[in-house]
Design an enzyme around this catalytic site. Structure first.
Site, PDB file in Angstrom:
ATOM      1  N   HIS A  33      38.177  33.419  39.482  1.00  0.00           N
ATOM      2  CA  HIS A  33      38.799  32.427  38.599  1.00  0.00           C
ATOM      3  C   HIS A  33      37.893  32.221  37.388  1.00  0.00           C
ATOM      4  O   HIS A  33      36.680  32.263  37.500  1.00  0.00           O
ATOM      5  CB  HIS A  33      38.968  31.082  39.332  1.00  0.00           C
ATOM      6  CG  HIS A  33      39.961  30.176  38.694  1.00  0.00           C
ATOM      7  ND1 HIS A  33      39.648  29.386  37.619  1.00  0.00           N
ATOM      8  CD2 HIS A  33      41.271  29.966  38.951  1.00  0.00           C
ATOM      9  CE1 HIS A  33      40.710  28.700  37.259  1.00  0.00           C
ATOM     10  NE2 HIS A  33      41.719  29.035  38.047  1.00  0.00           N
TER      11      HIS A  33
ATOM     12  N   ASP B  60      46.312  31.361  44.382  1.00  0.00           N
ATOM     13  CA  ASP B  60      47.340  32.369  44.693  1.00  0.00           C
ATOM     14  C   ASP B  60      47.097  33.115  45.992  1.00  0.00           C
ATOM     15  O   ASP B  60      47.943  33.897  46.426  1.00  0.00           O
ATOM     16  CB  ASP B  60      47.416  33.375  43.536  1.00  0.00           C
ATOM     17  CG  ASP B  60      47.953  32.717  42.282  1.00  0.00           C
ATOM     18  OD1 ASP B  60      47.236  32.676  41.276  1.00  0.00           O
ATOM     19  OD2 ASP B  60      49.081  32.199  42.349  1.00  0.00           O
TER      20      ASP B  60
HETATM   21  C1  SDX Z   1      45.653  31.489  38.226  1.00  0.00           C
HETATM   22  O1  SDX Z   1      43.201  29.498  34.426  1.00  0.00           O
HETATM   23  C2  SDX Z   1      43.771  28.901  35.462  1.00  0.00           C
HETATM   24  O2  SDX Z   1      43.510  27.754  35.721  1.00  0.00           O
HETATM   25  C3  SDX Z   1      44.788  29.755  36.211  1.00  0.00           C
HETATM   26  C4  SDX Z   1      45.327  29.121  37.502  1.00  0.00           C
HETATM   27  C5  SDX Z   1      46.218  27.933  37.203  1.00  0.00           C
HETATM   28  O3  SDX Z   1      46.446  27.127  38.100  1.00  0.00           O
HETATM   29  O4  SDX Z   1      46.813  27.912  36.073  1.00  0.00           O
HETATM   30  O5  SDX Z   1      44.267  28.722  38.343  1.00  0.00           O
HETATM   31  C6  SDX Z   1      46.220  30.116  38.247  1.00  0.00           C
HETATM   32  O6  SDX Z   1      45.968  32.247  37.329  1.00  0.00           O
HETATM   33  C7  SDX Z   1      44.633  31.882  39.269  1.00  0.00           C
HETATM   34  C8  SDX Z   1      44.047  33.309  39.033  1.00  0.00           C
HETATM   35  C9  SDX Z   1      45.044  34.320  39.612  1.00  0.00           C
HETATM   36  N1  SDX Z   1      44.661  35.673  39.261  1.00  0.00           N
HETATM   37  C10 SDX Z   1      44.164  36.530  40.180  1.00  0.00           C
HETATM   38  O7  SDX Z   1      43.943  36.221  41.364  1.00  0.00           O
HETATM   39  C11 SDX Z   1      43.943  37.940  39.664  1.00  0.00           C
HETATM   40  C12 SDX Z   1      42.586  38.477  40.181  1.00  0.00           C
HETATM   41  N2  SDX Z   1      41.542  37.720  39.524  1.00  0.00           N
HETATM   42  C13 SDX Z   1      41.000  38.233  38.310  1.00  0.00           C
HETATM   43  O8  SDX Z   1      41.718  39.129  37.561  1.00  0.00           O
HETATM   44  C14 SDX Z   1      40.041  37.317  37.589  1.00  0.00           C
HETATM   45  O9  SDX Z   1      39.226  36.739  38.535  1.00  0.00           O
HETATM   46  C15 SDX Z   1      40.639  36.243  36.704  1.00  0.00           C
HETATM   47  C16 SDX Z   1      41.586  36.796  35.710  1.00  0.00           C
HETATM   48  C17 SDX Z   1      41.332  35.216  37.531  1.00  0.00           C
HETATM   49  C18 SDX Z   1      39.483  35.585  35.966  1.00  0.00           C
HETATM   50  O10 SDX Z   1      38.931  36.549  35.156  1.00  0.00           O
HETATM   51  P1  SDX Z   1      37.740  36.186  34.122  1.00  0.00           P
HETATM   52  O11 SDX Z   1      37.397  34.769  34.147  1.00  0.00           O
HETATM   53  O12 SDX Z   1      38.098  36.768  32.815  1.00  0.00           O
HETATM   54  O13 SDX Z   1      36.532  36.897  34.785  1.00  0.00           O
HETATM   55  P2  SDX Z   1      36.131  38.361  34.534  1.00  0.00           P
HETATM   56  O14 SDX Z   1      37.363  39.213  34.530  1.00  0.00           O
HETATM   57  O15 SDX Z   1      35.232  38.405  33.353  1.00  0.00           O
HETATM   58  O16 SDX Z   1      35.333  38.690  35.873  1.00  0.00           O
HETATM   59  C19 SDX Z   1      33.965  38.379  35.981  1.00  0.00           C
HETATM   60  C20 SDX Z   1      33.409  39.506  36.828  1.00  0.00           C
HETATM   61  C21 SDX Z   1      33.815  40.886  36.302  1.00  0.00           C
HETATM   62  O17 SDX Z   1      32.772  41.804  36.666  1.00  0.00           O
HETATM   63  P3  SDX Z   1      31.724  42.226  35.474  1.00  0.00           P
HETATM   64  O18 SDX Z   1      32.551  42.800  34.343  1.00  0.00           O
HETATM   65  O19 SDX Z   1      30.996  40.962  35.106  1.00  0.00           O
HETATM   66  O20 SDX Z   1      30.836  43.266  36.151  1.00  0.00           O
HETATM   67  O21 SDX Z   1      33.959  39.429  38.161  1.00  0.00           O
HETATM   68  C22 SDX Z   1      34.750  40.592  38.433  1.00  0.00           C
HETATM   69  C23 SDX Z   1      35.043  41.256  37.100  1.00  0.00           C
HETATM   70  O22 SDX Z   1      35.181  42.664  37.277  1.00  0.00           O
HETATM   71  N3  SDX Z   1      35.979  40.103  39.064  1.00  0.00           N
HETATM   72  C24 SDX Z   1      36.541  40.660  40.128  1.00  0.00           C
HETATM   73  C25 SDX Z   1      37.668  39.860  40.412  1.00  0.00           C
HETATM   74  N4  SDX Z   1      37.760  38.883  39.511  1.00  0.00           N
HETATM   75  C26 SDX Z   1      36.715  39.034  38.672  1.00  0.00           C
HETATM   76  N5  SDX Z   1      36.202  41.733  40.859  1.00  0.00           N
HETATM   77  C27 SDX Z   1      37.024  42.019  41.906  1.00  0.00           C
HETATM   78  N6  SDX Z   1      38.122  41.309  42.255  1.00  0.00           N
HETATM   79  C28 SDX Z   1      38.478  40.216  41.517  1.00  0.00           C
HETATM   80  N7  SDX Z   1      39.557  39.511  41.849  1.00  0.00           N
END
Ligand code: SDX
Length: 426
Positions: free
Chosen positions: A308, A366
């Site tokens: 998140h 989720d």
């Molecule tokens: C919702 O914003 C909100 O409040 C949203 C929400 C709401 O109520 O409105 O809470 C609802 O959208 C929840 C999130 C649902 N999405 C997912 O579950 C999809 C999977 N999660 C990711 O795609 C990700 O965690 C996000 C999009 C939710 C957040 O992404 P960020 O904040 O942009 O973080 P990032 O992509 O920069 O990740 C940081 C690091 C990265 O590694 P590095 O590049 O630093 O090496 O963590 C890794 C990412 O690769 N990472 C993951 C991961 N999520 C982040 N690695 C593996 N699996 C994951 N799920």
């Protein structure tokens, strides 16, 4: 002594500029950079807005490190346990929990707007029968802008109120009709003798040919799911609604924009993606392979329902949803539910993996919601639609807060231009 807090910025040209620092009632201070471009002839740069506050708001507070979520000061866990979705909707819209009388008045007002203009049902027949319900929801809510002309003067508080109530009241009806259309069953009209969540279950699952018994465990679980999804500060879809609304656009069109943004798998579409992921993992023996894929920089796969932008701790909503899942699966004598067992084992292994611990990746809202919705009987294609039904009150509350703010301006970010310098067209 001037107790105003300031931040000093040393610019490359040697100039030092001062920027005011503002404190909220909770959470980190902010550096007000409104005057930065005028003082420094430079922009800030923050794609994804990881360090940028877009507005002031009294509605929701999140402490991502502590895993705290408050709606108008009340903990989400308490609202999920003790409130109802419509009572929480009133709280989000008006700032305080309603008195008994105000709650009755609000519920009656919403109930009186559950039906759609009958002409709107014609839109459904224009879609292909395999249209995704989110595509239908986006289209039909946008089309409401062509019907309810008496509630679109955004500068008129009464018109804003009626537009808000129409959207909260009609979203379940529109959503249920999208589902009925996709399975070729007749639309089921709202039944105003039922509460909000019972009515939604009835419109989705009942058929004219037989009596439909509403399971109170499922109705209660659905109402809690709606509470848990109602609002979440300046997430992507809420920011979309605020930006669309900042131009003075039609309220129904702004909510349609929010639906479009929520649909993405990185946002509200993740609940559907979690179930698809669990089905793909299929067996506990395969979990490690998928966790390794999620850690592999060369693999775009991510664990859906994990991570998140704000929570670097357990999403408090996920904890409540896990408990609701236990209750619903028990009701359906499905406690040995394969998907739930897979999800719990996946959570355990990921939370004990150094990669996830180092990046502070925890289950989010989720991760468990889809398991509950599937156990109640909703098709996977409706999961994000249900998220949108709940989040409509959050979008509406932020839209009203922005429109009511005399100082609000049209949102218009700048950029770092990296294209071609000016060149002549020969
Ligand atoms: C919702 O914003 C909100 O409040 C949203 C929400 C709401 O109520 O409105 O809470 C609802 O959208 C929840 C999130 C649902 N999405 C997912 O579950 C999809 C999977 N999660 C990711 O795609 C990700 O965690 C996000 C999009 C939710 C957040 O992404 P960020 O904040 O942009 O973080 P990032 O992509 O920069 O990740 C940081 C690091 C990265 O590694 P590095 O590049 O630093 O090496 O963590 C890794 C990412 O690769 N990472 C993951 C991961 N999520 C982040 N690695 C593996 N699996 C994951 N799920």
């Amino acid at each position: 002594m001037n107790n105003k807090k300031i931040a000093k910025l040393n610019l490359p040209n040697g100039k030092v500029i001062e920027l005011p620092v503002i404190s909220g009632s909770l959470g980190p201070d902010v550096i007000d950079i409104t005057s930065l471009y005028r003082q420094a002839d430079m922009f800030t740069f923050d794609p994804g807005f990881t360090s940028t506050g877009s507005c002031k708001s009294d509605i929701t507070f999140i402490d991502g490190d502590q895993g705290i979520l408050l709606h108008r000061g009340y903990k989400i866990e308490d609202l999920a346990e003790k409130s109802s979705f419509l009572e929480t909707s009133y709280l989000l819209m008006y700032g305080d929990l309603p008195s008994k009388e105000k709650k009755l008045e609000f519920v009656n007002s919403i109930t009186m707007h559950t039906m759609l203009n009958e002409q709107i049902s014609n839109f459904y027949r224009g879609f292909k029968d395999n249209a995704h319900p989110m595509a239908i929801l986006c289209g039909v809510v946008g089309a409401m802008a062509a019907f309810y002309h008496d509630s679109t003067d955004i500068n008129n508080a009464d018109e804003r109120k009626i537009a808000s109530y129409r959207l909260i009241a009609k979203m379940p009806t529109i959503a249920a009709m999208a589902y009925k259309f996709s399975i070729g069953q007749p639309f089921v009209y709202p039944n105003n003798s039922l509460n909000y969540s019972e009515n939604f279950l009835n419109m989705v699952f009942s058929v004219p040919a037989e009596k439909y018994e509403i399971n109170p465990i499922f109705a209660d679980a659905l109402d809690k799911i709606l509470i848990l999804h109602a609002d979440h500060e300046q997430n992507a879809s809420t920011s979309t609604v605020r930006l669309a609304g900042s131009s003075g656009a039609n309220p129904f069109a702004c909510i349609a924009a929010g639906i479009a943004s929520l649909w993405g798998p990185a946002h509200g579409g993740a609940n559907e993606a979690v179930i698809k992921m669990l089905n793909e993992i299929e067996s506990i023996d395969n979990i490690k392979k998928f966790i390794d894929k999620a850690k592999d920089k060369n693999d775009s796969f991510r664990l859906m329902g994990f991570g998140h932008r704000v929570y670097k701790n357990y999403d408090p909503r996920a904890r409540v949803l896990q408990k609701i899942a236990e209750k619903v699966l028990k009701e359906k004598h499905l406690l040995d539910n394969k998907l739930f067992d897979l999800a719990k084992e996946l959570e355990y292994l990921a939370l004990n993996d150094d990669y996830f611990k180092e990046k502070k990746l925890y289950p989010n809202v989720d991760f468990y919601s889809g398991i509950i919705l599937k156990a109640i009987g909703f098709p996977v294609s409706l999961f994000t639609v249900i998220f949108a039904v709940a989040r409509t009150v959050g979008w509406i509350s932020h839209w009203n807060e922005m429109i009511s703010d005399q100082n609000s301006k049209i949102g218009r970010p700048r950029q770092l231009y990296t294209g071609k310098p000016q060149r002549e067209l020969s």
